[in-house]
Design an enzyme around this catalytic site. Sequence first.
Site, mmCIF file in Angstrom:
data_model
loop_
_atom_site.group_PDB
_atom_site.id
_atom_site.type_symbol
_atom_site.label_atom_id
_atom_site.label_comp_id
_atom_site.label_asym_id
_atom_site.label_seq_id
_atom_site.Cartn_x
_atom_site.Cartn_y
_atom_site.Cartn_z
ATOM 1 N N ASN A 48 -17.827 -12.136 0.628
ATOM 2 C CA ASN A 48 -17.769 -10.919 -0.184
ATOM 3 C C ASN A 48 -17.800 -11.285 -1.670
ATOM 4 O OD1 ASN A 48 -14.984 -11.320 -1.165
ATOM 5 N ND2 ASN A 48 -14.502 -11.078 1.010
ATOM 6 N N LYS A 54 -1.724 1.605 3.541
ATOM 7 C CA LYS A 54 -1.755 0.151 3.777
ATOM 8 C C LYS A 54 -0.370 -0.458 3.606
ATOM 9 C CE LYS A 54 -5.613 -1.362 2.628
ATOM 10 N NZ LYS A 54 -6.834 -1.812 1.944
ATOM 11 N N LYS A 95 1.291 -2.373 6.694
ATOM 12 C CA LYS A 95 1.526 -3.827 6.653
ATOM 13 C C LYS A 95 3.005 -4.153 6.493
ATOM 14 C CE LYS A 95 -3.086 -4.839 5.238
ATOM 15 N NZ LYS A 95 -4.001 -5.959 5.382
HETATM 16 O O1 C5P Z 1 -6.472 -4.567 5.325
HETATM 17 P P1 C5P Z 1 -6.980 -4.794 3.932
HETATM 18 O O2 C5P Z 1 -7.990 -5.903 3.856
HETATM 19 O O3 C5P Z 1 -7.477 -3.603 3.239
HETATM 20 O O4 C5P Z 1 -5.660 -5.254 3.141
HETATM 21 C C1 C5P Z 1 -5.693 -5.876 1.889
HETATM 22 C C2 C5P Z 1 -4.486 -6.736 1.717
HETATM 23 O O5 C5P Z 1 -4.164 -7.457 2.905
HETATM 24 C C3 C5P Z 1 -4.713 -7.821 0.683
HETATM 25 O O6 C5P Z 1 -3.477 -8.151 0.113
HETATM 26 C C4 C5P Z 1 -5.276 -8.962 1.522
HETATM 27 O O7 C5P Z 1 -5.088 -10.216 0.884
HETATM 28 C C5 C5P Z 1 -4.468 -8.838 2.793
HETATM 29 N N1 C5P Z 1 -5.200 -9.215 4.014
HETATM 30 C C6 C5P Z 1 -4.791 -10.301 4.729
HETATM 31 N N2 C5P Z 1 -5.440 -10.650 5.895
HETATM 32 C C7 C5P Z 1 -6.476 -9.913 6.333
HETATM 33 C C8 C5P Z 1 -6.895 -8.798 5.612
HETATM 34 C C9 C5P Z 1 -6.244 -8.474 4.452
HETATM 35 O O8 C5P Z 1 -3.839 -11.000 4.304
HETATM 36 N N3 C5P Z 1 -7.085 -10.274 7.438
#
Ligand code: C5P
Length: 407
Positions: free
Chosen positions: A211, A340, A344
């Site tokens: 990305n 989120k 999380k």
């Molecule tokens: O789920 P999403 O990617 O939108 O969440 C973003 C946050 O979660 C960021 O802090 C990213 O570093 C973390 N993240 C993670 N592992 C993943 C996906 C996102 O630690 N597989």
Amino acid sequence: MPDLIGKRIVLGLTGGIACYKSAELLRRLQDEGAKVDVVMTEAATRFITEATFQALSGRPVWVDAWDARMANRMAHINLARSADAILVAPASTDFLARITHGLADDLLTALCVARGAVPLLVAPAMNHEMWTHAATQRNARQLLADGVQLIGPAEGEQACGETGSGRMMEADQILRALIAFFQPKRLAGRTVLITAGPTSETIDPVRVLTNRSSGRMGYALARACAEAGACVTLVSGPVSLPCPDGVTRIAVDSARQMHAAVMRQAATVDLFLAVAAVADWGVANPSAQKLKKSAQAPLPPLQFVPNPDILADVAALPGGPWCMGFAAETEHLHEHAQAKRLRKGVELIVGNLAQEAMGAEDTELVLFDDQGAHPLPRQGKLQAARELVLEISRRLPPAPSVATAPL
Ligand code: C5P
């Protein structure tokens, strides 16, 4: 924004070939907004002239303790007391020995002894045998114990043609050390684990899925945490950024590697800050050979698997670290970020608009916690990272055995 606005620095030079680097250092200090008075020993003037520093600083340069230009002929008192810091670069073997013992037989050593509470930072520069000599090492230890900050020295090729430890740090490293010195030590004694950058998911030996993350925000946060006195480990996806000073970097490629590197350390750190743009999916069937185009199979036979959610896994650890995540969204920032945060299980989510922040020099962050949204102004990523450190430090449970370092 320049980092040394309003600061008065005494830049001391002692005898050494590294004096040539100090002309650049003076420029860089001034670029950051510092007002600099230069003090040179007699020996320093053999390597570079006073005129160079006078012209660059636009201010008088001081060498002689008996200089009639200074009011009351008290140059050592006046210069030392009006400074926010004294920075001696290069600091020779002889100079280190003399200040260790409190000698004050020239202007520079006299002002070091007369400085009161003004901080003293020194950047040693000498031949490696002189640096590793027992007396120099003893002096360096004593100076550290006396509260003097040592910047370097670095390893490498020396002016004498030999190689080893004793080179003066480069001007920009010394500058960063001085800037870090002035940052409040809000995370002193804390251990921080940070993820940064993109991840890269292998398709075949020459192709990856990745990305647009540059890693700048995560690296800025790692630098800001280190400046704030934390012990920082940075687990980084592939980026082209230098590792911030004093930070331990673990380089990874895929999300699974990042997950493994984080989980190895997560239980032992105080804070986990997830800044990486982790790929949500990995390739389940990467090819051992380069995939070839053909008329029969115009599209690659890719299958995806979800990657582990690193942040959610760390947040779920019993007795785990305090956690913060990022939410880079393209729309509905507030709704997505708050959802989120709850999903999380973390106290703080930092939101930004991906299309504005990814790869950019500056950013506009919004902090989301259980009180709602708290927008920060648009600013450089390092500035934003320092504000984040402040916000994080306000939310942390107190660290009982940690003494807060002086500002
Ligand atoms: O789920 P999403 O990617 O939108 O969440 C973003 C946050 O979660 C960021 O802090 C990213 O570093 C973390 N993240 C993670 N592992 C993943 C996906 C996102 O630690 N597989």
